[in-house]
Write a protein that holds these residues in place. Structure first.
Motif, short mmCIF file in Angstrom:
data_model
loop_
_atom_site.label_atom_id
_atom_site.label_comp_id
_atom_site.label_asym_id
_atom_site.label_seq_id
_atom_site.Cartn_x
_atom_site.Cartn_y
_atom_site.Cartn_z
N PHE A 23 6.42 -52.06 -28.42
CA PHE A 23 6.62 -53.37 -27.78
C PHE A 23 5.79 -54.42 -28.50
N THR A 24 6.39 -55.59 -28.71
CA THR A 24 5.68 -56.76 -29.23
C THR A 24 6.12 -57.95 -28.41
N GLY A 25 5.17 -58.72 -27.91
CA GLY A 25 5.49 -59.88 -27.09
C GLY A 25 4.28 -60.36 -26.32
N MET A 26 4.54 -61.05 -25.22
CA MET A 26 3.47 -61.56 -24.36
C MET A 26 3.23 -60.59 -23.22
N ALA A 27 1.96 -60.49 -22.81
CA ALA A 27 1.59 -59.59 -21.71
C ALA A 27 0.44 -60.20 -20.92
N GLY A 28 0.34 -59.79 -19.66
CA GLY A 28 -0.79 -60.18 -18.82
C GLY A 28 -1.92 -59.19 -19.03
N VAL A 29 -3.16 -59.68 -18.99
CA VAL A 29 -4.33 -58.83 -19.23
C VAL A 29 -5.33 -59.05 -18.11
N GLN A 30 -5.92 -57.95 -17.63
CA GLN A 30 -6.98 -58.06 -16.63
C GLN A 30 -7.96 -56.90 -16.79
N GLN A 31 -9.21 -57.16 -16.43
CA GLN A 31 -10.26 -56.15 -16.45
C GLN A 31 -10.27 -55.46 -15.09
N THR A 32 -10.31 -54.12 -15.08
CA THR A 32 -10.41 -53.36 -13.85
C THR A 32 -11.56 -52.36 -13.99
N ASP A 33 -11.84 -51.63 -12.92
CA ASP A 33 -12.86 -50.59 -12.98
C ASP A 33 -12.46 -49.45 -13.92
N GLN A 34 -11.16 -49.28 -14.15
CA GLN A 34 -10.67 -48.21 -15.02
C GLN A 34 -10.61 -48.63 -16.49
N GLY A 35 -10.74 -49.90 -16.77
CA GLY A 35 -10.64 -50.42 -18.14
C GLY A 35 -9.83 -51.69 -18.15
N VAL A 36 -9.34 -52.06 -19.30
CA VAL A 36 -8.52 -53.26 -19.45
C VAL A 36 -7.07 -52.85 -19.19
N GLN A 37 -6.40 -53.59 -18.32
CA GLN A 37 -4.98 -53.34 -18.06
C GLN A 37 -4.14 -54.41 -18.74
N VAL A 38 -3.07 -53.95 -19.37
CA VAL A 38 -2.12 -54.82 -20.05
C VAL A 38 -0.76 -54.57 -19.40
N ALA A 39 -0.12 -55.62 -18.91
CA ALA A 39 1.15 -55.46 -18.20
C ALA A 39 2.22 -56.36 -18.82
N TYR A 40 3.42 -55.80 -18.96
CA TYR A 40 4.54 -56.54 -19.54
C TYR A 40 5.84 -55.94 -19.04
N PHE A 41 6.93 -56.68 -19.23
CA PHE A 41 8.25 -56.20 -18.83
C PHE A 41 8.97 -55.62 -20.04
N SER A 42 9.51 -54.40 -19.88
CA SER A 42 10.23 -53.75 -20.96
C SER A 42 11.04 -52.59 -20.41
N ARG A 43 12.18 -52.34 -21.05
CA ARG A 43 12.97 -51.15 -20.71
C ARG A 43 12.51 -49.95 -21.54
N ALA A 44 11.82 -50.23 -22.65
CA ALA A 44 11.35 -49.17 -23.54
C ALA A 44 10.19 -48.40 -22.91
N SER A 45 10.07 -47.15 -23.24
CA SER A 45 8.96 -46.33 -22.77
C SER A 45 7.71 -46.65 -23.57
N ALA A 46 6.57 -46.58 -22.91
CA ALA A 46 5.29 -46.76 -23.58
C ALA A 46 4.70 -45.39 -23.85
N LYS A 47 3.83 -45.30 -24.84
CA LYS A 47 3.26 -44.03 -25.22
C LYS A 47 1.74 -44.06 -25.14
N ALA A 48 1.18 -43.03 -24.54
CA ALA A 48 -0.28 -42.88 -24.47
C ALA A 48 -0.62 -41.46 -24.85
N PRO A 49 -1.65 -41.23 -25.61
CA PRO A 49 -2.49 -42.27 -26.19
C PRO A 49 -1.75 -43.01 -27.29
N GLY A 50 -2.24 -44.20 -27.58
CA GLY A 50 -1.63 -45.01 -28.61
C GLY A 50 -2.57 -46.12 -29.01
N ALA A 51 -2.09 -46.98 -29.90
CA ALA A 51 -2.93 -48.08 -30.37
C ALA A 51 -2.07 -49.28 -30.71
N GLY A 52 -2.71 -50.44 -30.67
CA GLY A 52 -2.04 -51.68 -31.02
C GLY A 52 -3.05 -52.80 -31.01
#
Length: 85
Positions: A23-52
């Protein structure tokens, strides 16, 4: 989400450019107790672990899941490379 700066590194609710192999585009970002969360809309599957990049900074994806509350949203949790989760 608020505009309050958390730990001087992430502004909750900020929208930034992200780039991952799946995925490449705009996303919302927020800090949580679990780490940094990145949220975006997509039909594609995301992969973890991963990098970007989030806001031009190297980012390590630790978990990736579909949102349980927002249809079509992907939520990644991770950390900026070289920083604690």
């Amino acid at each position: 989400m608020s505009d309050e700066t958390i730990k001087g590194e992430v502004r909750n609710g900020e929208r930034v450019a992200v780039a991952f192999p799946w995925f490449t585009g705009m996303a919302g970002v927020q800090q949580t107790d679990q780490g940094v969360q990145v949220a975006y809309f997509s039909r594609a599957s995301a992969k973890a672990p991963g990098a970007g990049t989030v806001g031009g900074r190297p980012f390590e994806v630790l978990t990736a899941e579909r949102s349980r509350t927002v249809e079509g949203a992907i939520v990644l949790t991770g950390k900026f490379v070289g920083e604690q989760a």
